[in-house]
Design an enzyme around this catalytic site. Structure first.
Site, PDB file in Angstrom:
ATOM      1  N   ASP A  43       0.053   4.947   0.960  1.00  0.00           N
ATOM      2  CA  ASP A  43      -0.109   5.925   2.036  1.00  0.00           C
ATOM      3  C   ASP A  43      -0.240   5.246   3.396  1.00  0.00           C
ATOM      4  O   ASP A  43      -1.119   4.420   3.609  1.00  0.00           O
ATOM      5  CB  ASP A  43      -1.334   6.802   1.765  1.00  0.00           C
ATOM      6  CG  ASP A  43      -1.225   7.506   0.416  1.00  0.00           C
ATOM      7  OD1 ASP A  43      -0.148   8.037   0.111  1.00  0.00           O
ATOM      8  OD2 ASP A  43      -2.222   7.515  -0.336  1.00  0.00           O
TER       9      ASP A  43
ATOM     10  N   CYS B 252      -6.397   2.832  -7.932  1.00  0.00           N
ATOM     11  CA  CYS B 252      -7.848   2.933  -8.113  1.00  0.00           C
ATOM     12  C   CYS B 252      -8.228   4.397  -7.983  1.00  0.00           C
ATOM     13  O   CYS B 252      -8.123   4.967  -6.893  1.00  0.00           O
ATOM     14  CB  CYS B 252      -8.603   2.101  -7.079  1.00  0.00           C
ATOM     15  SG  CYS B 252     -10.394   2.388  -7.159  1.00  0.00           S
TER      16      CYS B 252
ATOM     17  N   ASP C 286       1.087   9.199   5.492  1.00  0.00           N
ATOM     18  CA  ASP C 286      -0.228   9.451   4.927  1.00  0.00           C
ATOM     19  C   ASP C 286      -0.560  10.938   5.014  1.00  0.00           C
ATOM     20  O   ASP C 286      -0.741  11.483   6.098  1.00  0.00           O
ATOM     21  CB  ASP C 286      -1.285   8.633   5.665  1.00  0.00           C
ATOM     22  CG  ASP C 286      -2.653   8.712   5.007  1.00  0.00           C
ATOM     23  OD1 ASP C 286      -2.762   9.288   3.906  1.00  0.00           O
ATOM     24  OD2 ASP C 286      -3.608   8.193   5.596  1.00  0.00           O
TER      25      ASP C 286
ATOM     26  N   ARG D  26     -11.150  -1.086  -6.230  1.00  0.00           N
ATOM     27  CA  ARG D  26     -10.941  -0.423  -4.944  1.00  0.00           C
ATOM     28  C   ARG D  26     -10.828  -1.437  -3.811  1.00  0.00           C
ATOM     29  O   ARG D  26     -11.696  -2.260  -3.600  1.00  0.00           O
ATOM     30  CB  ARG D  26     -12.089   0.546  -4.669  1.00  0.00           C
ATOM     31  CG  ARG D  26     -11.920   1.312  -3.375  1.00  0.00           C
ATOM     32  CD  ARG D  26     -13.013   2.361  -3.187  1.00  0.00           C
ATOM     33  NE  ARG D  26     -12.888   2.989  -1.892  1.00  0.00           N
ATOM     34  CZ  ARG D  26     -11.973   3.907  -1.573  1.00  0.00           C
ATOM     35  NH1 ARG D  26     -11.125   4.303  -2.492  1.00  0.00           N
ATOM     36  NH2 ARG D  26     -11.904   4.411  -0.366  1.00  0.00           N
TER      37      ARG D  26
ATOM     38  N   GLN E 268      -6.858   5.699  -4.582  1.00  0.00           N
ATOM     39  CA  GLN E 268      -6.661   7.144  -4.700  1.00  0.00           C
ATOM     40  C   GLN E 268      -8.003   7.803  -5.031  1.00  0.00           C
ATOM     41  O   GLN E 268      -8.193   8.373  -6.100  1.00  0.00           O
ATOM     42  CB  GLN E 268      -5.590   7.453  -5.750  1.00  0.00           C
ATOM     43  CG  GLN E 268      -4.197   7.020  -5.364  1.00  0.00           C
ATOM     44  CD  GLN E 268      -3.690   7.736  -4.124  1.00  0.00           C
ATOM     45  OE1 GLN E 268      -3.896   8.937  -3.961  1.00  0.00           O
ATOM     46  NE2 GLN E 268      -3.031   7.004  -3.240  1.00  0.00           N
ATOM     47  N   SER E 269      -8.916   7.702  -4.082  1.00  0.00           N
ATOM     48  CA  SER E 269     -10.267   8.224  -4.306  1.00  0.00           C
ATOM     49  C   SER E 269     -10.302   9.739  -4.446  1.00  0.00           C
ATOM     50  O   SER E 269     -11.309  10.288  -4.894  1.00  0.00           O
ATOM     51  CB  SER E 269     -11.214   7.786  -3.186  1.00  0.00           C
ATOM     52  OG  SER E 269     -10.907   8.457  -1.980  1.00  0.00           O
TER      53      SER E 269
ATOM     54  N   HIS F  54     -11.224   5.643  -8.404  1.00  0.00           N
ATOM     55  CA  HIS F  54     -12.675   5.759  -8.270  1.00  0.00           C
ATOM     56  C   HIS F  54     -13.133   6.292  -6.917  1.00  0.00           C
ATOM     57  O   HIS F  54     -12.472   6.098  -5.902  1.00  0.00           O
ATOM     58  CB  HIS F  54     -13.325   4.397  -8.532  1.00  0.00           C
ATOM     59  CG  HIS F  54     -12.989   3.854  -9.865  1.00  0.00           C
ATOM     60  ND1 HIS F  54     -12.138   2.781 -10.026  1.00  0.00           N
ATOM     61  CD2 HIS F  54     -13.348   4.254 -11.107  1.00  0.00           C
ATOM     62  CE1 HIS F  54     -11.998   2.534 -11.321  1.00  0.00           C
ATOM     63  NE2 HIS F  54     -12.709   3.418 -11.998  1.00  0.00           N
TER      64      HIS F  54
ATOM     65  N   ASP G 258       0.870  -1.156   0.000  1.00  0.00           N
ATOM     66  CA  ASP G 258       0.000   0.000   0.000  1.00  0.00           C
ATOM     67  C   ASP G 258       0.921   1.224   0.000  1.00  0.00           C
ATOM     68  O   ASP G 258       2.066   1.137   0.468  1.00  0.00           O
ATOM     69  CB  ASP G 258      -0.869  -0.032   1.263  1.00  0.00           C
ATOM     70  CG  ASP G 258      -1.650   1.237   1.458  1.00  0.00           C
ATOM     71  OD1 ASP G 258      -2.422   1.605   0.556  1.00  0.00           O
ATOM     72  OD2 ASP G 258      -1.483   1.874   2.522  1.00  0.00           O
TER      73      ASP G 258
END
Length: 171
Positions: A13, A88, A19, A99, A55-56, A90, A11
């Protein structure tokens, strides 16, 4: 753990870098302690590496895809190259298959790296990372941070106090 691995996915962040919510500024990228040493060790051993990241902020209109790409480029400047980046973009309400906790990005990363999910470790800092790994058949390792919930730690099959400890689980 007795598994043999060909690749380690991370992952972004909270795992590889600090983060900073919806970060679009490469100057704000700070590696997590031990990240470079862990990655250098994996690469020296011939293991493939990749990043799997929700990455929404893109779907929410808070950052652009170009800003996320520039942050990712900065991550590579600081931590070295990754064999694949799976992002992602979205919004959480979009119902996409990529996601996390859905396994789509883990499958895509394994395909891009030419590895089987069962021979892939996925290191993350929250339950969605663990769930995505498990759904894909990869081996999850949770590296808790202050935002990791206690129930996520309890439910994780493998935990490590930091990235270096996580990669020491690989034989």
């Amino acid at each position: 753990m007795d598994e043999l691995f060909d690749a380690v996915l991370f992952d972004r962040d909270g795992t590889l870098i600090e983060d900073v919510p919806y970060n679009g500024d490469p100057a704000r990228v700070t590696p997590m302690p031990g990240a470079r040493a862990a990655l250098d060790s994996l690469r020296a051993r011939g293991l493939r590496t990749g990043v799997v990241s929700n990455q929404s902020g893109i779907g929410r209109g808070l950052v652009t895809a170009a800003q996320v790409a520039s942050v990712n480029a900065r991550v590579e400047e600081l931590l070295g190259p990754f064999g694949t980046w799976q992002i992602c973009p979205h919004h959480p309400d979009d119902g996409c298959a990529c996601r996390k906790p859905a396994p789509g990005m883990v499958f895509a990363a394994c395909e891009a790296l030419h590895v089987h999910p069962a021979r892939t470790m996925f290191v993350g800092d929250i339950g969605a990372d663990v769930e995505a790994a498990q759904a894909a058949g990869a081996v999850p390792v949770l590296v808790p941070t202050p935002v990791t919930r206690a129930d996520e730690v309890q439910q994780a099959p493998h935990t490590a106090r930091d990235l270096l400890t996580a990669i020491r689980m690989i034989r």
